[in-house]
Write a protein that holds these residues in place. Structure first.
Motif, PDB file in Angstrom:
ATOM      1  N   GLU A  45       0.944  -0.986   0.220  1.00  0.00           N
ATOM      2  CA  GLU A  45      -0.273   0.136  -0.086  1.00  0.00           C
ATOM      3  C   GLU A  45       0.773   1.620  -0.390  1.00  0.00           C
ATOM      4  O   GLU A  45       0.585   1.927  -0.476  1.00  0.00           O
ATOM      5  N   ASP A  46       1.953   1.420   0.989  1.00  0.00           N
ATOM      6  CA  ASP A  46       3.063   2.382   0.184  1.00  0.00           C
ATOM      7  C   ASP A  46       4.059   1.733  -0.126  1.00  0.00           C
ATOM      8  O   ASP A  46       4.719   1.019   0.007  1.00  0.00           O
TER       9      ASP A  46
ATOM     10  N   ASN B 230       7.590   0.693   0.474  1.00  0.00           N
ATOM     11  CA  ASN B 230       7.962  -0.559   0.971  1.00  0.00           C
ATOM     12  C   ASN B 230       7.999  -1.529   0.427  1.00  0.00           C
ATOM     13  O   ASN B 230       8.225  -2.898   0.390  1.00  0.00           O
TER      14      ASN B 230
ATOM     15  N   TYR C 200       8.846  -6.772   0.726  1.00  0.00           N
ATOM     16  CA  TYR C 200       8.130  -5.292   1.081  1.00  0.00           C
ATOM     17  C   TYR C 200       9.145  -5.658   1.656  1.00  0.00           C
ATOM     18  O   TYR C 200      10.306  -6.300   2.950  1.00  0.00           O
TER      19      TYR C 200
ATOM     20  N   HIS D  64      11.518  -2.459   5.528  1.00  0.00           N
ATOM     21  CA  HIS D  64      11.117  -1.310   6.445  1.00  0.00           C
ATOM     22  C   HIS D  64      12.623  -1.109   6.992  1.00  0.00           C
ATOM     23  O   HIS D  64      12.831  -2.062   8.203  1.00  0.00           O
TER      24      HIS D  64
ATOM     25  N   CYS E 223      -3.360   4.760  12.574  1.00  0.00           N
ATOM     26  CA  CYS E 223      -2.263   4.162  10.587  1.00  0.00           C
ATOM     27  C   CYS E 223      -3.129   4.169  10.151  1.00  0.00           C
ATOM     28  O   CYS E 223      -4.322   4.258   9.866  1.00  0.00           O
TER      29      CYS E 223
ATOM     30  N   PHE F 226      -2.894   3.394   7.220  1.00  0.00           N
ATOM     31  CA  PHE F 226      -3.141   2.144   5.930  1.00  0.00           C
ATOM     32  C   PHE F 226      -3.845   1.075   6.827  1.00  0.00           C
ATOM     33  O   PHE F 226      -4.709   0.846   7.270  1.00  0.00           O
TER      34      PHE F 226
ATOM     35  N   CYS G 145      -0.355  -1.742  10.248  1.00  0.00           N
ATOM     36  CA  CYS G 145       0.296  -1.204  10.405  1.00  0.00           C
ATOM     37  C   CYS G 145       1.160  -2.632  11.118  1.00  0.00           C
ATOM     38  O   CYS G 145       0.558  -3.084  11.916  1.00  0.00           O
TER      39      CYS G 145
ATOM     40  N   ILE H  94       3.046   2.825   9.645  1.00  0.00           N
ATOM     41  CA  ILE H  94       4.888   2.320   9.115  1.00  0.00           C
ATOM     42  C   ILE H  94       3.557   1.068   8.282  1.00  0.00           C
ATOM     43  O   ILE H  94       3.278  -0.076   8.999  1.00  0.00           O
ATOM     44  N   PHE H  95       3.137   1.058   7.346  1.00  0.00           N
ATOM     45  CA  PHE H  95       1.672  -0.108   6.118  1.00  0.00           C
ATOM     46  C   PHE H  95       3.318  -1.266   6.992  1.00  0.00           C
ATOM     47  O   PHE H  95       4.884  -1.419   6.354  1.00  0.00           O
TER      48      PHE H  95
END
Length: 495
Positions: A218-219, A222, A236, A238, A323, A325, A328, A333-334
C-alpha cells in the motif's frame, strides 16, 4: 628364427600404430572450456558499533548475470564504527589499515588490481549525516583516502539507505539457504522453486524487516522488485532508524532520567556513571533532550530490576495508536501480515542466544519469550555475574534488549503463536555470516563482466573409448608375438 619373427612383428606394429594415428586424426574434436579462474571482491561493512571486512570470491563465469559468490575470509576492525570518529576523521581511515593489510594476503597478488573494493556505511553514518553532514563527509573522505592507497580497484565509499540494508540482508539469507539457486549433484545449476525466507536484522542504530509478499504494498516506499538468477521477486521492506540496540539503550536512559531515579531494566545491585552528553547528543534522543543541560554532567544510576516498569518504559518507544493504511506495524508504517519462515540475526540472535544458553530458558513461543525476558529482568547483578562472568560489558543491558525484542516481534511485527515458531535465530549459515554485505556483493557482481575463458581442443567421450580399446589391442598383439618369439627361441636353444 628370431630375425623372421622380428621381420613380421615390426611391420605389423607399425601398421597398427599408423592405423591408430589415422583414426585419431579423423575423429572430430570440439572446443572445451578450461575451468575459470576466481574473481575476488572486498566489502567493508561499516556499522554503527564496529566495522567488518569480508573478502568474497566467485568463478569468472556467471549464472544469469549474478555471480556465484562465497565468503573467502573476514576481519573485524578494532575500535568503534567509523561514525565514532566524527571528532577525529583521520582515525576512521587508520582504523581500517590492519584488515586491509590482511586483504593483501587473502587475495592473490595477481588479482589485486582487478579486485573491486567497496565500503558501505549503515545507520551510524546515517545518523551522523543527519546531525553533522560536514563531519560525515570528513569521515568518508578519510576512509576513501586510506582505501585508495591500496592496489585494489576501489569503487567508492557510500552510506547505504535503510532499504538497501534490509533488502541486501534478505538476499544474503536466501542465497546462503540456496533458495535462489544451488549446484545439483549432477553438476548443473538448478533453481529449487521453493519459497524464500524473511530476514530481520537488529543492528546498533536501526532494525530492518524484509520478506517476500504476493500482494502490492500500500506504501510504494516499502516495496522493492528484484531480478535474481532469472527469477522475479516482490519484496516488502522497512528500516526503523533509532530502533537499533545501542540507540534503544540511549532512548531508555533518556526516559529513565525523565521519570525515575533508578533504571528498572538494570539488575538490582548494578550501578553506572552516565554522562549526559552520551545520552542526549544522539538525534534519536532529541525529543527527550532537556533545553538546558550541562553536557559534562555525570549522573549515577542504579538498577531496580523491575520487569513491569521496564516493559512500560520500552512500550513508550512504540506508537500503535495511528495507522493510515489497512494495517501497520508501528509508528504508522504499513506492513502486510508476516508469512513463511524468517531468519533473525545480529542482535536478535545474541539476545535470544543469551536467554537460551546463559539463562537456560526455552524461547520457542511468544509465551516463552515473555517468561524468559521477565525471568532475566528479575535476576540480580550478582547472579548474572555468576552465570556469565566473561560478559560483564554488556551484561546489564540484556534485560532491556530482551524486553525490546519481545515487544518488537510480538506487538510490533505481529508474530503470534502460529508464526513465531517459524523464526530461526541464527548468526551464520554454514561458514558465512548473515548480514547485508554478501547481498551487496551479489548485486555488485552484475557490474563485473565475465572473463574471456581459454579454449582447448577436446575429444568426445565415445571417441576416447574407441582409441583406448584400439591401443589395448595393439599392446596385446605385441605381447603375444613377443611371447611366441621367446618360446621359439627357448625351443631352439634346447635342441
Amino acid at each position: 628364427m628370431a630375425g623372421k619373427v622380428l621381420a613380421v612383428l615390426l611391420p605389423l606394429l607399425l601398421c597398427l600404430s599408423g592405423l591408430a594415428g589415422l583414426l585419431l586424426l579423423c575423429i572430430p574434436t570440439r572446443d572445451v572450456r578450461e575451468p575459470p579462474a576466481y574473481k575476488y571482491g572486498i566489502v567493508l561493512d561499516a556499522g554503527s558499533s564496529h566495522t567488518s571486512m569480508f573478502v568474497y570470491k566467485w568463478p569468472a563465469d556467471k549464472e544469469n548475470d549474478t555471480g556465484i559468490v562465497s565468503q573467502h575470509s573476514m576481519c573485524d576492525v578494532h575500535g568503534g564504527g567509523i561514525s565514532s570518529y566524527a571528532e577525529d576523521p583521520p582515525g576512521a581511515g587508520r582504523s581500517l589499515v590492519s584488515c586491509l593489510n590482511q586483504a593483501m594476503k587473502d587475495v592473490p597478488k595477481e588479482r589485486h588490481s582487478v579486485t573491486p573494493l567497496y565500503l558501505g556505511a549503515t545507520a551510524g553514518m546515517r545518523l551522523l549525516n543527519l546531525t553533522s553532514p560536514a563531519a560525515s563527509d570528513s569521515v568518508l573522505s578519510s576512509v576513501t583516502e586510506t582505501l585508495t592507497q591500496y592496489p585494489f580497484d576501489f569503487r567508492g565509499a557510500r552510506i547505504l539507505s535503510g532499504q538497501d540494508e534490509g533488502v541486501f540482508g534478505w538476499v544474503t539469507a536466501n542465497y546462503l539457504l540456496e533458495n535462489f539457486i544451488k549446484y545439483g549433484w549432477v553438476g548443473e545449476w538448478i533453481r529449487p522453486r521453493q519459497g524464500t525466507v524473511g530476514a530481520m536484522d537488529l543492528g546498533g542504530a536501526s532494525t530492518q524487516i524484509t520478506f517476500e509478499t504476493a500482494s502490492q504494498a500500500e506504501d510504494p516506499a516499502n516495496e522493492v522488485k528484484l531480478q535474481l538468477y532469472g527469477q522475479s521477486y516482490r519484496v516488502y521492506t522497512h528500516s526503523f532508524l533509532c530502533y537499533g540496540r545501542d540507540q534503544i539503550l540511549k532512548r531508555l536512559l533518556a526516559g529513565v532520567l525523565q521519570k525515575w531515579s533508578s533504571h528498572p531494566c538494570w539488575p538490582i545491585g548494578y550501578s553506572r556513571q552516565v554522562l549526559l552528553k552520551d545520552v542526549y547528543m544522539s538525534p534519536c534522543t532529541s525529543a527527550q533532550r532537556p533545553q538546558d543541560y550541562d553536557v559534562n554532567t555525570e549522573v549515577t544510576l542504579s538498577g531496580s530490576g523491575d520487569p513491569i516498569l521496564c516493559q512500560q518504559l520500552v512500550s513508550d518507544l512504540f506508537n500503535f495508536s495511528s495507522c493510515p493504511f489497512s494495517q501497520c506495524s508501528f509508528n504508522g508504517i504499513f506492513q502486510p501480515p508476516v508469512v513463511g519462515n524468517f531468519i533473525a540475526f545480529s542482535a536478535f540472535y545474541y539476545t535470544v542466544d543469551f536467554l537460551r544458553k546463559v539463562m537456560k530458558l526455552p524461547v520457542t513461543s511468544p509465551g516463552e519469550l515473555r517468561i524468559a525476558a521477565k525471568a532475566l529482568c528479575n535476576e540480580s547483578w550478582v547472579k548474572l555475574l555468576e552465570r556469565a562472568p566473561g560478559q560483564q560489558a554488556r551484561l546489564a543491558d540484556y534485560c532491556a534488549c530482551a524486553t525490546f525484542v519481545n515487544q518488537l516481534l510480538l506487538q510490533g511485527y505481529k508474530f503470534d503463536e502460529h508464526t513465531f515458531p517459524s523464526i530461526a535465530f541464527q548468526k551464520k549459515a554454514g561458514d558465512t555470516s548473515i548480514g547485508w554485505a554478501l547481498g551487496y556483493m551479489l548485486n555488485l557482481t552484475n557490474m563485473i563482466p565475465p572473463d574471456q575463458r581459454n579454449f582447448r581442443k577436446g575429444t568426445d567421450y565415445g571417441s576416447w573409448v574407441v582409441l583406448i580399446l584400439l591401443f589395448i589391442v595393439v599392446i596385446l598383439v605385441a605381447l603375444a608375438m613377443l611371447f611366441c618369439f621367446a618360446r621359439s627361441s627357448k625351443s631352439q636353444s634346447a635342441i
